[in-house]
Design a protein around this motif. Sequence first.
Motif, PDB file in Angstrom:
ATOM      1  N   LEU A  16      51.053  31.692  35.503  1.00  0.00           N
ATOM      2  CA  LEU A  16      50.247  31.476  36.068  1.00  0.00           C
ATOM      3  C   LEU A  16      50.906  33.286  37.031  1.00  0.00           C
ATOM      4  O   LEU A  16      49.631  33.805  37.298  1.00  0.00           O
ATOM      5  CB  LEU A  16      51.102  30.370  37.296  1.00  0.00           C
ATOM      6  N   LYS A  17      51.801  33.862  36.512  1.00  0.00           N
ATOM      7  CA  LYS A  17      52.067  34.939  37.044  1.00  0.00           C
ATOM      8  C   LYS A  17      51.654  35.957  36.497  1.00  0.00           C
ATOM      9  O   LYS A  17      50.589  37.102  36.956  1.00  0.00           O
ATOM     10  CB  LYS A  17      53.392  35.576  37.665  1.00  0.00           C
ATOM     11  N   ALA A  18      51.302  35.895  35.570  1.00  0.00           N
ATOM     12  CA  ALA A  18      50.734  36.475  34.644  1.00  0.00           C
ATOM     13  C   ALA A  18      49.203  36.593  33.978  1.00  0.00           C
ATOM     14  O   ALA A  18      48.057  37.729  34.715  1.00  0.00           O
ATOM     15  CB  ALA A  18      50.482  36.214  32.842  1.00  0.00           C
ATOM     16  N   GLU A  19      48.895  35.103  34.830  1.00  0.00           N
ATOM     17  CA  GLU A  19      47.669  35.229  35.176  1.00  0.00           C
ATOM     18  C   GLU A  19      46.788  35.932  36.433  1.00  0.00           C
ATOM     19  O   GLU A  19      45.017  36.393  36.191  1.00  0.00           O
ATOM     20  CB  GLU A  19      46.763  34.127  34.700  1.00  0.00           C
ATOM     21  N   ALA A  20      47.439  35.916  36.949  1.00  0.00           N
ATOM     22  CA  ALA A  20      47.293  36.213  38.074  1.00  0.00           C
ATOM     23  C   ALA A  20      47.201  37.820  39.030  1.00  0.00           C
ATOM     24  O   ALA A  20      46.751  38.236  39.344  1.00  0.00           O
ATOM     25  CB  ALA A  20      48.919  35.306  39.634  1.00  0.00           C
ATOM     26  N   ALA A  21      48.170  38.232  37.755  1.00  0.00           N
ATOM     27  CA  ALA A  21      47.857  39.652  37.772  1.00  0.00           C
ATOM     28  C   ALA A  21      46.984  40.150  37.422  1.00  0.00           C
ATOM     29  O   ALA A  21      46.293  41.493  37.811  1.00  0.00           O
ATOM     30  CB  ALA A  21      49.506  40.768  37.045  1.00  0.00           C
ATOM     31  N   ALA A  22      47.248  39.767  36.439  1.00  0.00           N
ATOM     32  CA  ALA A  22      45.102  40.289  35.154  1.00  0.00           C
ATOM     33  C   ALA A  22      44.025  40.023  35.880  1.00  0.00           C
ATOM     34  O   ALA A  22      43.177  41.132  36.390  1.00  0.00           O
ATOM     35  CB  ALA A  22      45.302  39.055  33.682  1.00  0.00           C
ATOM     36  N   ASN A  23      43.841  39.103  36.916  1.00  0.00           N
ATOM     37  CA  ASN A  23      42.994  39.057  37.830  1.00  0.00           C
ATOM     38  C   ASN A  23      42.926  39.285  39.253  1.00  0.00           C
ATOM     39  O   ASN A  23      42.169  39.531  39.937  1.00  0.00           O
ATOM     40  CB  ASN A  23      43.075  37.702  38.327  1.00  0.00           C
ATOM     41  N   PHE A  24      44.175  40.322  39.177  1.00  0.00           N
ATOM     42  CA  PHE A  24      44.491  41.018  40.849  1.00  0.00           C
ATOM     43  C   PHE A  24      44.206  39.957  42.169  1.00  0.00           C
ATOM     44  O   PHE A  24      43.945  39.738  42.725  1.00  0.00           O
ATOM     45  CB  PHE A  24      43.104  41.579  41.656  1.00  0.00           C
ATOM     46  N   THR A  26      47.104  36.685  43.914  1.00  0.00           N
ATOM     47  CA  THR A  26      48.252  36.259  44.072  1.00  0.00           C
ATOM     48  C   THR A  26      48.705  34.883  43.331  1.00  0.00           C
ATOM     49  O   THR A  26      46.964  34.705  43.092  1.00  0.00           O
ATOM     50  CB  THR A  26      48.558  36.539  45.756  1.00  0.00           C
ATOM     51  N   ILE A  27      49.632  34.411  43.393  1.00  0.00           N
ATOM     52  CA  ILE A  27      49.740  33.846  42.349  1.00  0.00           C
ATOM     53  C   ILE A  27      49.142  32.622  42.769  1.00  0.00           C
ATOM     54  O   ILE A  27      48.627  31.188  42.456  1.00  0.00           O
ATOM     55  CB  ILE A  27      51.563  33.148  42.166  1.00  0.00           C
ATOM     56  N   ASN A  28      49.279  32.360  44.426  1.00  0.00           N
ATOM     57  CA  ASN A  28      48.796  31.045  45.133  1.00  0.00           C
ATOM     58  C   ASN A  28      46.734  31.619  44.781  1.00  0.00           C
ATOM     59  O   ASN A  28      46.287  29.950  45.011  1.00  0.00           O
ATOM     60  CB  ASN A  28      48.952  31.293  46.418  1.00  0.00           C
ATOM     61  N   ALA A  29      45.950  32.135  45.205  1.00  0.00           N
ATOM     62  CA  ALA A  29      44.752  32.282  45.294  1.00  0.00           C
ATOM     63  C   ALA A  29      44.814  31.974  43.460  1.00  0.00           C
ATOM     64  O   ALA A  29      43.137  31.528  43.322  1.00  0.00           O
ATOM     65  CB  ALA A  29      44.757  34.066  45.000  1.00  0.00           C
ATOM     66  N   GLU A  30      45.032  32.969  43.201  1.00  0.00           N
ATOM     67  CA  GLU A  30      45.301  32.404  41.281  1.00  0.00           C
ATOM     68  C   GLU A  30      45.072  30.981  41.315  1.00  0.00           C
ATOM     69  O   GLU A  30      44.422  29.846  40.287  1.00  0.00           O
ATOM     70  CB  GLU A  30      45.803  32.626  40.146  1.00  0.00           C
ATOM     71  N   LEU A  31      46.307  30.306  41.641  1.00  0.00           N
ATOM     72  CA  LEU A  31      46.442  28.535  41.297  1.00  0.00           C
ATOM     73  C   LEU A  31      44.799  28.206  41.856  1.00  0.00           C
ATOM     74  O   LEU A  31      44.328  27.418  41.644  1.00  0.00           O
ATOM     75  CB  LEU A  31      47.134  28.336  42.054  1.00  0.00           C
ATOM     76  N   ILE A  34      41.971  27.988  39.762  1.00  0.00           N
ATOM     77  CA  ILE A  34      42.195  27.212  38.926  1.00  0.00           C
ATOM     78  C   ILE A  34      42.090  25.550  39.190  1.00  0.00           C
ATOM     79  O   ILE A  34      41.435  24.740  38.396  1.00  0.00           O
ATOM     80  CB  ILE A  34      43.874  27.573  37.941  1.00  0.00           C
ATOM     81  N   LEU A  35      42.274  25.105  40.244  1.00  0.00           N
ATOM     82  CA  LEU A  35      42.329  23.772  41.114  1.00  0.00           C
ATOM     83  C   LEU A  35      40.258  23.712  41.478  1.00  0.00           C
ATOM     84  O   LEU A  35      40.395  22.217  40.561  1.00  0.00           O
ATOM     85  CB  LEU A  35      42.810  23.151  41.956  1.00  0.00           C
ATOM     86  N   HIS A  36      40.054  24.946  42.109  1.00  0.00           N
ATOM     87  CA  HIS A  36      38.944  24.650  42.120  1.00  0.00           C
ATOM     88  C   HIS A  36      37.820  24.184  40.690  1.00  0.00           C
ATOM     89  O   HIS A  36      36.374  23.654  40.752  1.00  0.00           O
ATOM     90  CB  HIS A  36      38.377  24.896  42.809  1.00  0.00           C
TER      91      HIS A  36
END
Length: 53
Positions: A16-24, A26-31, A34-36
Amino acid sequence: MYRSQIRLPMELADWLKAEAAANFRTINAELLVILHEAMRRRGDEKLTSNDNG
């Protein structure tokens, strides 16, 4: 806004941390993204316009 703490296996947290970084994001925003996307795929689009993602 509902506040929560969750526990993740380290492997999932690292991914999750790597995905968030790759998409610029935060971890919360990435999560949230993904949930949406999971909700959309399941046809459950009862999200309000106030949701972030």
